[in-house]
Design an enzyme around this catalytic site. Structure first.
Site, PDB file in Angstrom:
ATOM      1  CG  ASP A  45      -0.352  -0.050   2.520  1.00  0.00           C
ATOM      2  OD1 ASP A  45       0.888  -0.238   2.589  1.00  0.00           O
ATOM      3  OD2 ASP A  45      -1.062   0.089   3.532  1.00  0.00           O
ATOM      4  CB  SER A  46       4.583   1.704  -0.143  1.00  0.00           C
ATOM      5  OG  SER A  46       4.783   0.586  -0.991  1.00  0.00           O
ATOM      6  CG  ASP A  84       0.578  -4.029   2.235  1.00  0.00           C
ATOM      7  OD1 ASP A  84       0.956  -5.024   2.893  1.00  0.00           O
ATOM      8  OD2 ASP A  84       1.276  -3.006   2.082  1.00  0.00           O
ATOM      9  CE  LYS A 112       3.373  -6.148   4.072  1.00  0.00           C
ATOM     10  NZ  LYS A 112       2.957  -4.817   4.557  1.00  0.00           N
ATOM     11  CD  GLU A 114       0.364  -1.248   8.002  1.00  0.00           C
ATOM     12  OE1 GLU A 114       0.028  -0.404   8.866  1.00  0.00           O
ATOM     13  OE2 GLU A 114       0.799  -0.937   6.884  1.00  0.00           O
ATOM     14  CD  GLU A 181       7.692  -0.042   7.832  1.00  0.00           C
ATOM     15  OE1 GLU A 181       6.845  -0.807   7.328  1.00  0.00           O
ATOM     16  OE2 GLU A 181       7.773   1.153   7.530  1.00  0.00           O
TER      17      GLU A 181
HETATM   18  N1  LIG Z   1       8.802   5.250  -0.424  1.00  0.00           N
HETATM   19  C1  LIG Z   1       8.397   4.597   0.678  1.00  0.00           C
HETATM   20  N2  LIG Z   1       9.282   3.816   1.319  1.00  0.00           N
HETATM   21  C2  LIG Z   1       8.934   3.159   2.439  1.00  0.00           C
HETATM   22  O1  LIG Z   1       9.779   2.411   3.002  1.00  0.00           O
HETATM   23  C3  LIG Z   1       7.605   3.301   2.930  1.00  0.00           C
HETATM   24  C4  LIG Z   1       6.715   4.120   2.208  1.00  0.00           C
HETATM   25  N3  LIG Z   1       7.130   4.756   1.106  1.00  0.00           N
HETATM   26  N4  LIG Z   1       5.438   4.282   2.595  1.00  0.00           N
HETATM   27  C5  LIG Z   1       4.919   3.492   3.680  1.00  0.00           C
HETATM   28  C6  LIG Z   1       5.938   3.280   4.696  1.00  0.00           C
HETATM   29  C7  LIG Z   1       6.393   4.532   5.428  1.00  0.00           C
HETATM   30  N5  LIG Z   1       7.725   4.171   5.774  1.00  0.00           N
HETATM   31  C8  LIG Z   1       8.674   4.966   6.433  1.00  0.00           C
HETATM   32  C9  LIG Z   1       8.802   6.309   6.136  1.00  0.00           C
HETATM   33  C10 LIG Z   1       9.753   7.082   6.774  1.00  0.00           C
HETATM   34  C11 LIG Z   1      10.588   6.502   7.734  1.00  0.00           C
HETATM   35  C12 LIG Z   1      11.622   7.350   8.400  1.00  0.00           C
HETATM   36  O2  LIG Z   1      11.970   8.403   7.921  1.00  0.00           O
HETATM   37  N6  LIG Z   1      12.182   6.897   9.523  1.00  0.00           N
HETATM   38  C13 LIG Z   1      13.241   7.579  10.249  1.00  0.00           C
HETATM   39  C14 LIG Z   1      13.375   6.979  11.637  1.00  0.00           C
HETATM   40  C15 LIG Z   1      13.167   8.018  12.702  1.00  0.00           C
HETATM   41  C16 LIG Z   1      13.510   7.453  14.063  1.00  0.00           C
HETATM   42  O3  LIG Z   1      14.731   7.358  14.340  1.00  0.00           O
HETATM   43  O4  LIG Z   1      12.596   7.128  14.842  1.00  0.00           O
HETATM   44  C17 LIG Z   1      14.574   7.383   9.515  1.00  0.00           C
HETATM   45  O5  LIG Z   1      15.471   8.204   9.742  1.00  0.00           O
HETATM   46  O6  LIG Z   1      14.713   6.437   8.748  1.00  0.00           O
HETATM   47  C18 LIG Z   1      10.454   5.172   8.034  1.00  0.00           C
HETATM   48  C19 LIG Z   1       9.489   4.392   7.377  1.00  0.00           C
HETATM   49  C20 LIG Z   1       8.057   2.865   5.264  1.00  0.00           C
HETATM   50  N7  LIG Z   1       7.177   2.721   4.138  1.00  0.00           N
HETATM   51  C1  LIG Z   2       7.241  -1.109   3.222  1.00  0.00           C
HETATM   52  C2  LIG Z   2       6.535  -2.406   3.009  1.00  0.00           C
HETATM   53  C3  LIG Z   2       6.834  -3.385   4.084  1.00  0.00           C
HETATM   54  C4  LIG Z   2       5.051  -2.209   2.843  1.00  0.00           C
HETATM   55  O1  LIG Z   2       4.218  -2.585   3.652  1.00  0.00           O
HETATM   56  C5  LIG Z   2       4.595  -1.486   1.653  1.00  0.00           C
HETATM   57  O2  LIG Z   2       5.370  -1.342   0.683  1.00  0.00           O
HETATM   58  O3  LIG Z   2       3.445  -1.051   1.654  1.00  0.00           O
HETATM   59 MG   LIG Z   3       2.351  -1.613   3.388  1.00  0.00          MG
END
Ligand SMILES: Nc1nc(=O)c2c([nH]1)NC[C@@H]1CN(c3ccc(C(=O)N[C@@H](CCC(=O)O)C(=O)O)cc3)CN21
Ligand SMILES: CC(C)C(=O)C(=O)O
Ligand SMILES: [Mg+2]
Length: 266
Positions: A45-46, A84, A112, A114, A181
């Protein structure tokens, strides 16, 4: 049946060979990923973010998921397809059954969801009806408004204990796979060892049984200009998309990806 089945994934876990999973949303990339050796295609669903340009996954509909699942199915060459269930498509059991059926009939081999331990009933009931389930734990993006952002989960000991318990409960309920994740690498390693089912990680370190990334991220594309810490751009040093996809599979299989810098500490 696909060439890669649940049995194949169980065997890979037992042998200690890593599982390479990648998101796919259309037939052409599904085929390219298969030709690069990707074991599991995730219709994530990303797509609400990378295809549709939303700032979260919440606007994604069942119609969107069924459409992209059907496209991926047409390009698939032997991979296991997971789709998803989107936001609020599994809010009650009746919806969960109908929406899981729609994704399976569109071409998914597994769905899948969540959540946490509350998924035990839906997982058990879906498995009884022939639908394998992957349970997505840790950072669950559909709950971003509860979590207060896309943040690492399980850093406090109480949260970590809860995650370990959830993982065991969902295996017990009949989950076919777990996806972790954005959890500390150490915690992901413990959970992976404590369950018999395959555990796939994203931002969960290198000790899980496999890895997944969002296709656009690993090709170096980003709408926001800054990718999460767990992303590696596999186009770097490659002359073509097929070469980048192959480099990803190779890096997952030989455990050169993820490196320590792609993971989180407790
Ligand atoms: N393009 C894309 N990639 C992804 O992996 C993803 C999506 N979209 N959409 C749905 C979710 C959202 N996701 C994300 C988006 C941002 C972070 C992020 O910026 N995390 C911080 C961590 C911050 C902390 O330390 O608590 C990082 O720095 O990575 C993580 C997962 C993973 N999934
Ligand atoms: C980031 C992965 C695990 C996901 O759930 C998605 O692509 O939607
Ligand atoms: Mg997803």
């Amino acid at each position: 049946m696909p060439d890669v089945t649940l049995t194949t994934l169980q065997e890979l876990k037992l042998k200690g060979e890593k599982i390479a999973m990648l998101t796919a949303y259309d037939a052409t990339f599904a085929q390219a990923a298969c030709q690069a050796g990707v074991d599991v295609l995730l219709v994530g669903d990303s797509l609400g973010m990378v295809l549709q340009g939303h700032d979260s996954t919440l606007p994604v509909s069942m119609a969107d998921m069924a459409y992209h699942t059907a496209a991926v199915k047409r390009g698939n060459q032997g991979a296991l397809i997971i789709s998803d269930l989107p936001f609020m498509a599994y809010a009650n059991l009746e919806q969960t059954f109908a929406n899981s059926a729609a994704l399976m009939q569109a071409g998914a081999h597994m769905v899948k969801l969540e959540g946490a331990a509350w998924l035990a009933d839906p997982i058990r009931l879906l498995a009884e009806r022939g639908v394998p389930v992957c349970a997505h734990l840790g950072l669950t993006p559909q709950a971003v408004n509860i979590l207060g952002g896309y943040k690492v989960q399980g850093r406090q000991e109480a949260q970590a204990r809860q995650l370990r318990a959830d993982a065991m409960a969902l295996e017990q309920a009949g989950a076919a796979m777990l996806l972790l994740e954005c959890v500390p690498s150490e915690l992901a390693a413990e959970i992976t060892q404590s369950v018999k089912i395959p555990v796939i990680g994203i931002g969960a370190g290198s000790a899980t049984d496999g890895q997944v990334l969002v296709l656009h991220d690993m090709l170096g594309l980003s709408l926001t200009g800054r990718a999460p810490k767990f992303v590696k751009n596999f186009m770097e040093g490659q002359a073509s998309i097929p070469a980048a996809l192959s480099a990803y599979v190779r890096a997952v299989k030989d455990v050169t990806f993820p490196a320590a810098e792609h993971g989180f500490s407790a």
